[in-house]
Motif scaffolding. Structure first.
Motif, PDB file in Angstrom:
ATOM      1  N   UNK A 115     -11.401  52.552 -72.264  1.00 27.32           N
ATOM      2  CA  UNK A 115     -12.228  51.400 -72.603  1.00 27.32           C
ATOM      3  C   UNK A 115     -11.383  50.305 -73.239  1.00 27.32           C
ATOM      4  N   UNK A 116     -11.478  49.092 -72.693  1.00 30.39           N
ATOM      5  CA  UNK A 116     -10.700  47.957 -73.190  1.00 30.39           C
ATOM      6  C   UNK A 116     -11.617  46.758 -73.396  1.00 30.39           C
TER       7      UNK A 116
ATOM      8  N   UNK B 150     -11.710  39.000 -73.927  1.00 35.52           N
ATOM      9  CA  UNK B 150     -12.766  38.381 -74.706  1.00 35.52           C
ATOM     10  C   UNK B 150     -14.091  38.177 -74.010  1.00 35.52           C
ATOM     11  N   UNK B 151     -14.244  38.667 -72.765  1.00 31.68           N
ATOM     12  CA  UNK B 151     -15.518  38.436 -72.086  1.00 31.68           C
ATOM     13  C   UNK B 151     -16.293  39.731 -71.882  1.00 31.68           C
ATOM     14  N   UNK B 152     -16.057  40.715 -72.753  1.00 31.26           N
ATOM     15  CA  UNK B 152     -16.777  41.975 -72.690  1.00 31.26           C
ATOM     16  C   UNK B 152     -15.845  43.149 -72.488  1.00 31.26           C
ATOM     17  N   UNK B 153     -16.400  44.344 -72.459  1.00 31.38           N
ATOM     18  CA  UNK B 153     -15.600  45.566 -72.319  1.00 31.38           C
ATOM     19  C   UNK B 153     -15.468  45.968 -70.862  1.00 31.38           C
ATOM     20  N   UNK B 154     -14.317  46.527 -70.536  1.00 32.78           N
ATOM     21  CA  UNK B 154     -14.036  46.948 -69.162  1.00 32.78           C
ATOM     22  C   UNK B 154     -13.227  48.238 -69.183  1.00 32.78           C
TER      23      UNK B 154
ATOM     24  N   UNK C  46     -21.677  45.504 -74.176  1.00 33.99           N
ATOM     25  CA  UNK C  46     -20.425  44.782 -73.946  1.00 33.99           C
ATOM     26  C   UNK C  46     -19.982  44.900 -72.494  1.00 33.99           C
ATOM     27  N   UNK C  47     -20.276  46.027 -71.856  1.00 35.47           N
ATOM     28  CA  UNK C  47     -19.964  46.171 -70.434  1.00 35.47           C
ATOM     29  C   UNK C  47     -20.911  45.335 -69.587  1.00 35.47           C
ATOM     30  N   UNK C  48     -22.160  45.208 -70.018  1.00 31.38           N
ATOM     31  CA  UNK C  48     -23.095  44.333 -69.325  1.00 31.38           C
ATOM     32  C   UNK C  48     -22.631  42.883 -69.418  1.00 31.38           C
TER      33      UNK C  48
END
Length: 406
Positions: free
Chosen positions: A64-65, A69-73, A105-107
């Motif tokens: 998980x990263x 800055x635009x959410x988790x991926x 955050x993934x959404x």
């Protein structure tokens, strides 16, 4: 006494808030699967639950990263890249594990990387460049990622409701509508491989996308399009059983890719999209013993059961009941069906066979026990690689009896 009462009240409030914040279906959920399904019987339920929790913690730490800055991926290789397939896996896992902070955050990341075709599908690949996650190699989708994202949003709706900061159900319905528009062949109702497909390429399909249980859930929740979803499910059943009765009678195996020809779904000849083994059981189709078994395990559908039970008996005999004898690739089209074309094992091939073994009843009980031990530290460490570890997490959730349906 006054101070003690204040502390007691504070503790009660904390417990109440913790309860309020918990999901409606927090892990673990001990689901009763379809009658006849088996689970490992050589370990306790508590130990299986603990294994799932431990593996999830390791999976998050490793993959998980939030760079960019635009959410988790999810980091899927050594180039600081991600793909929508990985993202879909991650959102499903976060929902099942009641991990709303990660899910949201993934959404957010999903919404920040739409395709050119639709704002409700995710561009299939991004790479970290100069501190930002940048879309690369085409701004279009891959069907497997789209399906898992939609399913995860249904899970989120059941888990946390849709009256908070996100209307998960509304989000799910938007993604489902986009899938029907962009990832489904309007003539044959089959899943295509992504939103970029058009023309004659719509006659091709990828069996690793055959998430039959997802499709049944979509039909339940997207009632306005239930007929369309049931047509997609019927196309999956036809493709699997076409192969089962035209070449894979002894193995139940499906290939990485198939094409509709003369009224029948057949393996693709030569290289269609990836390798010369596109018509064989390779690194896409390795997921099918898990994906195809799910509609029987959790939905009670028997449409795909015969092929899955054949695979369970075939692979157990083929390997003499030793999980690491499962090779990382078997012939479907290009030679003798069921003959291996690689001489090594790999977790993405081993783990799905555990879900498949759940369909076999008493005959595969010892085989299932061996597979559980193998993938849970017996033969594979806690970290292998993104692909194997993501698949293993889904398999452990399922085999431990914790895969509920929305």
């Amino acid at each position: 006494m006054l101070h003690l009462n204040r502390w007691a009240a504070a503790g009660l409030l904390a417990c109440t808030l913790a309860t309020a914040w918990a999901g409606n279906r927090p892990f673990p959920q001990h689901v009763t699967y379809t009658a006849g399904a088996i689970k490992p019987n050589h370990v306790t339920q508590a130990s299986m639950d603990a294994a799932v929790s431990s593996q999830y913690a390791k999976w998050k730490t490793t993959y998980l990263r939030s760079d960019g800055g635009d959410g988790s991926w999810i980091k899927y290789d050594n180039t600081n890249s991600t793909v929508s397939e990985a993202h879909g896996y991650g959102m499903v896992l976060a929902a099942y594990m009641d991990d709303q902070a990660v899910f949201d955050e993934m959404l957010r990341y999903f919404r920040n990387h739409p395709t050119d075709q639709s704002p409700d599908l995710m561009a299939w690949k991004q790479t970290l460049q100069n501190g930002q996650m940048v879309d690369v190699e085409g701004v279009d989708s891959a069907t497997d990622g789209d399906l898992d994202v939609a399913y995860s949003l249904l899970l989120a709706h059941v888990q946390w409701g849709s009256n908070g900061s996100h209307n998960y159900l509304a989000e799910a319905k938007k993604v489902m509508a986009a899938i029907l528009q962009w990832d489904v062949n309007p003539k044959k109702h089959n899943l295509t491989v992504g939103s970029w497909v058009s023309g004659t390429d719509r006659k091709f399909t990828r069996p690793s996308d055959f998430m039959a249980s997802h499709i049944l859930a979509f039909a339940r929740w997207d009632t306005a399009n239930a007929t369309a979803w049931n047509q997609v499910h019927a196309s999956i059943v036809k493709a699997v059983n076409d192969q089962f009765t035209h070449g894979s009678e002894a193995t139940g195996l499906v290939p990485d890719f198939m094409v509709f020809k003369n009224g029948v779904w057949v393996p693709t000849p030569g290289k269609f999209l990836e390798t010369k083994h596109d018509g064989d059981y390779s690194y896409n189709a390795c997921r099918t013993p898990w994906r195809l078994a799910m509609s029987w395990l959790v939905d009670g559908r028997t449409d795909l059961l015969a092929a899955q039970q054949k695979t369970a008996s075939w692979i157990r005999a083929k390997t003499n009941g030793v999980p690491t004898n499962i090779d990382a690739g078997y012939i479907v089209l290009n030679g003798t069906n069921g003959q291996s074309f690689r001489s090594y094992d790999d977790l993405p091939f081993t783990a799905p066979m555990a879900v498949n073994a759940m369909t076999g009843g008493a005959a595969t009980q010892t085989w299932l026990n061996s597979l559980w031990t193998s993938i849970n530290g017996g033969d594979y460490g806690a970290v292998v690689d993104y692909y194997g570890d993501a698949i293993r997490m889904h398999v452990l959730l399922t085999v431990s009896g914790n895969w509920w349906t929305p």
